[in-house]
Design a protein around this motif. Sequence first.
Motif, mmCIF file in Angstrom:
data_model
loop_
_atom_site.group_PDB
_atom_site.id
_atom_site.type_symbol
_atom_site.label_atom_id
_atom_site.label_comp_id
_atom_site.label_asym_id
_atom_site.label_seq_id
_atom_site.Cartn_x
_atom_site.Cartn_y
_atom_site.Cartn_z
ATOM 1 N N ARG A 166 -11.769 -36.669 -31.296
ATOM 2 C CA ARG A 166 -12.376 -36.233 -32.557
ATOM 3 C C ARG A 166 -11.985 -34.799 -32.841
ATOM 4 N N ASP A 167 -12.138 -34.418 -34.096
ATOM 5 C CA ASP A 167 -11.811 -33.063 -34.508
ATOM 6 C C ASP A 167 -12.823 -32.054 -33.976
ATOM 7 N N TYR A 168 -12.399 -30.813 -33.979
ATOM 8 C CA TYR A 168 -13.292 -29.710 -33.675
ATOM 9 C C TYR A 168 -14.318 -29.608 -34.797
ATOM 10 N N PHE A 169 -15.455 -28.988 -34.509
ATOM 11 C CA PHE A 169 -16.425 -28.718 -35.559
ATOM 12 C C PHE A 169 -17.067 -27.368 -35.286
ATOM 13 N N VAL A 170 -17.735 -26.843 -36.298
ATOM 14 C CA VAL A 170 -18.389 -25.533 -36.200
ATOM 15 C C VAL A 170 -19.879 -25.746 -36.034
ATOM 16 N N ALA A 171 -20.478 -24.991 -35.118
ATOM 17 C CA ALA A 171 -21.920 -25.061 -34.893
ATOM 18 C C ALA A 171 -22.492 -23.650 -34.854
ATOM 19 N N ALA A 172 -23.666 -23.490 -35.425
ATOM 20 C CA ALA A 172 -24.392 -22.231 -35.292
ATOM 21 C C ALA A 172 -24.903 -22.151 -33.859
ATOM 22 N N ASP A 173 -24.866 -20.961 -33.281
ATOM 23 C CA ASP A 173 -25.273 -20.790 -31.883
ATOM 24 C C ASP A 173 -26.706 -20.278 -31.809
ATOM 25 N N ASN A 174 -27.563 -21.031 -31.132
ATOM 26 C CA ASN A 174 -28.951 -20.630 -30.940
ATOM 27 C C ASN A 174 -29.271 -20.499 -29.456
ATOM 28 N N ALA A 175 -28.216 -20.433 -28.617
ATOM 29 C CA ALA A 175 -28.433 -20.402 -27.172
ATOM 30 C C ALA A 175 -27.677 -19.277 -26.473
ATOM 31 N N LYS B 150 -28.635 -17.095 -46.358
ATOM 32 C CA LYS B 150 -29.464 -17.654 -45.283
ATOM 33 C C LYS B 150 -28.701 -17.761 -43.968
ATOM 34 N N LEU B 151 -27.375 -17.643 -44.015
ATOM 35 C CA LEU B 151 -26.560 -17.717 -42.799
ATOM 36 C C LEU B 151 -26.308 -16.357 -42.160
ATOM 37 N N ASN B 152 -26.734 -15.282 -42.829
ATOM 38 C CA ASN B 152 -26.533 -13.942 -42.279
ATOM 39 C C ASN B 152 -27.236 -13.811 -40.931
ATOM 40 N N GLY B 153 -26.556 -13.221 -39.983
ATOM 41 C CA GLY B 153 -27.116 -12.998 -38.653
ATOM 42 C C GLY B 153 -26.847 -14.123 -37.673
ATOM 43 N N LEU B 154 -26.308 -15.243 -38.131
ATOM 44 C CA LEU B 154 -26.006 -16.348 -37.222
ATOM 45 C C LEU B 154 -24.610 -16.187 -36.634
ATOM 46 N N THR B 155 -24.431 -16.663 -35.423
ATOM 47 C CA THR B 155 -23.126 -16.709 -34.778
ATOM 48 C C THR B 155 -22.593 -18.121 -34.905
ATOM 49 N N PHE B 156 -21.331 -18.256 -35.299
ATOM 50 C CA PHE B 156 -20.716 -19.569 -35.450
ATOM 51 C C PHE B 156 -19.619 -19.746 -34.412
ATOM 52 N N LEU B 157 -19.655 -20.876 -33.710
ATOM 53 C CA LEU B 157 -18.680 -21.170 -32.671
ATOM 54 C C LEU B 157 -17.980 -22.488 -32.967
ATOM 55 N N VAL B 158 -16.723 -22.585 -32.555
ATOM 56 C CA VAL B 158 -15.935 -23.800 -32.711
ATOM 57 C C VAL B 158 -16.130 -24.635 -31.452
ATOM 58 N N VAL B 159 -16.478 -25.906 -31.623
ATOM 59 C CA VAL B 159 -16.812 -26.790 -30.507
ATOM 60 C C VAL B 159 -15.885 -28.004 -30.518
ATOM 61 N N LYS B 160 -15.402 -28.385 -29.344
ATOM 62 C CA LYS B 160 -14.616 -29.609 -29.157
ATOM 63 C C LYS B 160 -15.496 -30.599 -28.392
ATOM 64 N N PRO B 161 -15.820 -31.754 -28.979
ATOM 65 C CA PRO B 161 -16.641 -32.750 -28.269
ATOM 66 C C PRO B 161 -15.972 -33.196 -26.977
ATOM 67 N N LEU B 162 -16.791 -33.529 -25.953
ATOM 68 C CA LEU B 162 -16.274 -34.006 -24.669
ATOM 69 C C LEU B 162 -16.629 -35.470 -24.483
ATOM 70 N N SER B 163 -15.799 -36.185 -23.745
ATOM 71 C CA SER B 163 -16.099 -37.566 -23.378
ATOM 72 C C SER B 163 -17.028 -37.550 -22.176
ATOM 73 N N ASN B 164 -17.372 -38.714 -21.668
ATOM 74 C CA ASN B 164 -18.248 -38.763 -20.493
ATOM 75 C C ASN B 164 -17.506 -38.417 -19.209
ATOM 76 N N HIS B 165 -16.230 -38.052 -19.303
ATOM 77 C CA HIS B 165 -15.459 -37.633 -18.129
ATOM 78 C C HIS B 165 -15.125 -36.143 -18.208
ATOM 79 N N ASP B 166 -15.871 -35.387 -19.012
ATOM 80 C CA ASP B 166 -15.661 -33.952 -19.214
ATOM 81 C C ASP B 166 -14.267 -33.642 -19.741
ATOM 82 N N GLU B 167 -13.683 -34.567 -20.486
ATOM 83 C CA GLU B 167 -12.380 -34.347 -21.103
ATOM 84 C C GLU B 167 -12.554 -34.414 -22.615
ATOM 85 N N PRO B 168 -11.741 -33.667 -23.361
ATOM 86 C CA PRO B 168 -11.866 -33.727 -24.821
ATOM 87 C C PRO B 168 -11.620 -35.134 -25.349
ATOM 88 N N VAL B 169 -12.415 -35.527 -26.323
ATOM 89 C CA VAL B 169 -12.194 -36.809 -27.000
ATOM 90 C C VAL B 169 -11.274 -36.557 -28.182
#
Length: 91
Positions: free
Chosen positions: A39-48, A18-37
């Motif tokens: 927390r650890d990186y996580f993987v998200a499927a890309d739909n955009a 069911k995951l075939n054809g999806l693109t997976f990207l590594v994401v680093k969460p940002l704080s409200n000051h556009d700086e990394p928080v």
Amino acid sequence: MIVGQVTGSLWATRKDNKLNGLTFLVVKPLSNHDEPVQRDYFVAADNAGAGIGDTVLVTTGSAARASFANSDIPVDAVIVGIVDSIEVSHD
């Protein structure tokens, strides 16, 4: 939802069909000051159509699956938008 920055890509040749054809990207969460928080990186499927360096909007949990036509896809984080700008009031 989470605002984060795409920092990399992930490839998996062996995965649930069911995951075939999806693109997976590594994401680093940002704080409200556009700086990394701290927390650890996580993987998200890309739909955009995001790419490395993009600031993105990520939805998680059951809402993540709602962005796909097939809600049976086993994902818990999906990039649903590319952020153009963030405006925060610091009162």
